[in-house]
Every structure is written in structure tokens, then in C-alpha cells.
Design a protein around this motif. Sequence first.
Motif, mmCIF file in Angstrom:
data_model
loop_
_atom_site.group_PDB
_atom_site.id
_atom_site.type_symbol
_atom_site.label_atom_id
_atom_site.label_comp_id
_atom_site.label_asym_id
_atom_site.label_seq_id
_atom_site.Cartn_x
_atom_site.Cartn_y
_atom_site.Cartn_z
ATOM 1 N N GLU A 59 -18.463 51.320 21.288
ATOM 2 C CA GLU A 59 -17.172 51.110 21.935
ATOM 3 C C GLU A 59 -16.502 52.447 22.255
ATOM 4 O O GLU A 59 -15.981 52.645 23.352
ATOM 5 N N MET A 60 -16.522 53.365 21.307
ATOM 6 C CA MET A 60 -15.892 54.665 21.535
ATOM 7 C C MET A 60 -16.658 55.507 22.545
ATOM 8 O O MET A 60 -16.057 56.292 23.282
ATOM 9 N N SER A 61 -17.961 55.347 22.620
ATOM 10 C CA SER A 61 -18.748 56.067 23.618
ATOM 11 C C SER A 61 -18.383 55.610 25.023
ATOM 12 O O SER A 61 -18.370 56.391 25.962
ATOM 13 N N ASP A 62 -18.071 54.343 25.134
ATOM 14 C CA ASP A 62 -17.694 53.773 26.425
ATOM 15 C C ASP A 62 -16.229 54.053 26.760
ATOM 16 O O ASP A 62 -15.817 53.941 27.896
ATOM 17 N N ASP A 63 -15.434 54.433 25.772
ATOM 18 C CA ASP A 63 -14.002 54.687 25.933
ATOM 19 C C ASP A 63 -13.770 56.165 26.238
ATOM 20 O O ASP A 63 -13.348 56.938 25.384
ATOM 21 N N ASN A 64 -14.081 56.570 27.484
ATOM 22 C CA ASN A 64 -13.910 57.966 27.913
ATOM 23 C C ASN A 64 -14.598 58.956 26.978
ATOM 24 O O ASN A 64 -14.056 60.000 26.640
ATOM 25 N N SER A 65 -15.764 58.588 26.519
ATOM 26 C CA SER A 65 -16.588 59.441 25.652
ATOM 27 C C SER A 65 -15.841 59.886 24.394
ATOM 28 O O SER A 65 -15.930 61.033 23.977
ATOM 29 N N ARG A 122 -24.925 59.556 16.718
ATOM 30 C CA ARG A 122 -24.572 58.478 15.781
ATOM 31 C C ARG A 122 -24.627 58.887 14.315
ATOM 32 O O ARG A 122 -23.781 58.505 13.526
ATOM 33 N N ASP A 123 -25.639 59.631 13.937
ATOM 34 C CA ASP A 123 -25.838 59.956 12.530
ATOM 35 C C ASP A 123 -25.542 61.421 12.226
ATOM 36 O O ASP A 123 -26.013 61.959 11.228
ATOM 37 N N GLU A 124 -24.781 62.066 13.108
ATOM 38 C CA GLU A 124 -24.361 63.456 12.899
ATOM 39 C C GLU A 124 -22.862 63.530 13.154
ATOM 40 O O GLU A 124 -22.414 64.085 14.154
ATOM 41 N N ILE A 125 -22.082 62.980 12.248
ATOM 42 C CA ILE A 125 -20.637 62.867 12.413
ATOM 43 C C ILE A 125 -19.985 64.199 12.051
ATOM 44 O O ILE A 125 -20.112 64.655 10.909
ATOM 45 N N PRO A 126 -19.284 64.814 13.002
ATOM 46 C CA PRO A 126 -18.624 66.085 12.686
ATOM 47 C C PRO A 126 -17.584 65.902 11.588
ATOM 48 O O PRO A 126 -16.853 64.906 11.565
ATOM 49 N N SER A 127 -17.520 66.859 10.681
ATOM 50 C CA SER A 127 -16.580 66.734 9.567
ATOM 51 C C SER A 127 -15.134 66.678 10.046
ATOM 52 O O SER A 127 -14.292 66.073 9.379
ATOM 53 N N VAL A 128 -14.846 67.222 11.219
ATOM 54 C CA VAL A 128 -13.479 67.226 11.733
ATOM 55 C C VAL A 128 -12.983 65.817 12.086
ATOM 56 O O VAL A 128 -11.788 65.553 12.042
ATOM 57 N N VAL A 129 -13.890 64.904 12.398
ATOM 58 C CA VAL A 129 -13.480 63.521 12.700
ATOM 59 C C VAL A 129 -13.852 62.553 11.581
ATOM 60 O O VAL A 129 -13.580 61.359 11.678
ATOM 61 N N PHE A 130 -14.448 63.061 10.520
ATOM 62 C CA PHE A 130 -14.913 62.183 9.448
ATOM 63 C C PHE A 130 -13.766 61.406 8.794
ATOM 64 O O PHE A 130 -13.856 60.197 8.607
ATOM 65 N N GLU A 131 -12.682 62.084 8.471
ATOM 66 C CA GLU A 131 -11.556 61.426 7.801
ATOM 67 C C GLU A 131 -10.931 60.331 8.672
ATOM 68 O O GLU A 131 -10.772 59.199 8.209
ATOM 69 N N ASP A 155 -7.260 63.693 31.722
ATOM 70 C CA ASP A 155 -8.651 63.400 32.078
ATOM 71 C C ASP A 155 -9.017 61.938 31.906
ATOM 72 O O ASP A 155 -10.103 61.523 32.302
ATOM 73 N N VAL A 156 -8.140 61.146 31.305
ATOM 74 C CA VAL A 156 -8.426 59.738 31.067
ATOM 75 C C VAL A 156 -8.192 58.970 32.355
ATOM 76 O O VAL A 156 -7.161 59.107 33.005
ATOM 77 N N GLN A 157 -9.188 58.179 32.736
ATOM 78 C CA GLN A 157 -9.084 57.415 33.973
ATOM 79 C C GLN A 157 -8.073 56.301 33.832
ATOM 80 O O GLN A 157 -7.916 55.710 32.772
ATOM 81 N N SER A 158 -7.395 56.018 34.915
ATOM 82 C CA SER A 158 -6.481 54.886 34.944
ATOM 83 C C SER A 158 -6.758 54.089 36.207
ATOM 84 O O SER A 158 -7.082 54.649 37.256
ATOM 85 N N PRO A 159 -6.655 52.768 36.117
ATOM 86 C CA PRO A 159 -6.943 51.949 37.283
ATOM 87 C C PRO A 159 -5.871 52.102 38.355
ATOM 88 O O PRO A 159 -4.697 52.321 38.051
ATOM 89 N N ARG A 164 -9.347 61.206 19.079
ATOM 90 C CA ARG A 164 -9.244 61.708 20.450
ATOM 91 C C ARG A 164 -8.776 63.172 20.474
ATOM 92 O O ARG A 164 -9.152 63.925 21.361
ATOM 93 N N ARG A 165 -7.998 63.584 19.493
ATOM 94 C CA ARG A 165 -7.536 64.977 19.437
ATOM 95 C C ARG A 165 -8.693 65.965 19.398
ATOM 96 O O ARG A 165 -8.549 67.114 19.797
ATOM 97 N N HIS A 166 -9.840 65.504 18.932
ATOM 98 C CA HIS A 166 -11.002 66.386 18.794
ATOM 99 C C HIS A 166 -12.076 66.124 19.849
ATOM 100 O O HIS A 166 -13.115 66.762 19.825
ATOM 101 N N SER A 167 -11.811 65.199 20.750
ATOM 102 C CA SER A 167 -12.847 64.807 21.712
ATOM 103 C C SER A 167 -12.873 65.681 22.952
ATOM 104 O O SER A 167 -13.720 65.509 23.812
#
Length: 117
Positions: free
Chosen positions: A44-50, A56-65, A109-113, A100-103
Motif C-alpha cells: 500500500e505504501m509503495s503505491d502511495d507516492n512511493s 521489504r526486508d531492509e527497513i531503514p532505522s530512521v523509519v523503524f519506530e 511532489d504528491v499528485q493530486s487529481p 513520509r518525512r523520510h521518504s
Amino acid sequence: MATRTKTQLALAALQHIGVVDADGNMSAADAAYVEARYEDLWEEMSDDNSLAYWERDEIPSVVFEPLIHLLAVSVAPAFGKPSSVKQIEENLMICKRRIRRHSKVTSADVQSPSEDF
């Protein structure tokens, strides 16, 4: 950059909601369920503006919490920790905002209809 695995994430999420003690003994069925929910959230998050910019199995520690909180909100009802749909949605939105702060995707840059007449 330090990374964590989805198994570590599953354990942390279950510890966060109080299903697993600090000793870290989770059942295989619980781990499989939580990891499957993570896979769904990652898709779901991959489809949500990346939003999920990591492997999948290499989660950055900055987004882990924030990801622990996101996954915990998602799986808590299955472990007898019910919440209203409104509470769940609000909590998911807050967690995704933290991720999203780390993405590296800014609001500009977020698309809007739009409709072109």
C-alpha cells in the motif's frame, strides 16, 4: 545506513501492543500474521507516492519506530486490542506522516487529481 528486518519489526510491533514481553518470544503463527500484514502495508505504501522507498526486508532505522506504530495499529484488533475505525484511520495517518518525512517526497511532489475542461 542501519537496517532492520521484517521479523524484528513484527516482534517490536507485538511488544508495543503488549502481546509479547520484553524477552521476545512470539509464536510462529503470530509472527507470520504480523509479517503478512506488514507485506500488505508495504504494498500500500509503495503505491502511495512511493512512501515505502526501502526494500521489504531492509527497513531503514530512521523509519523503524514510526513503522512499529503503524503496524501495531494495524494488527492490534487481531490481538484483542480493539479501536474504532476512526481511531485506526487517524493513527494510521499520523504514522504515515512520520514516515513520509523520510521518504524524500515533498507535498509539492504528491499528485493530486484534476479535471481539464
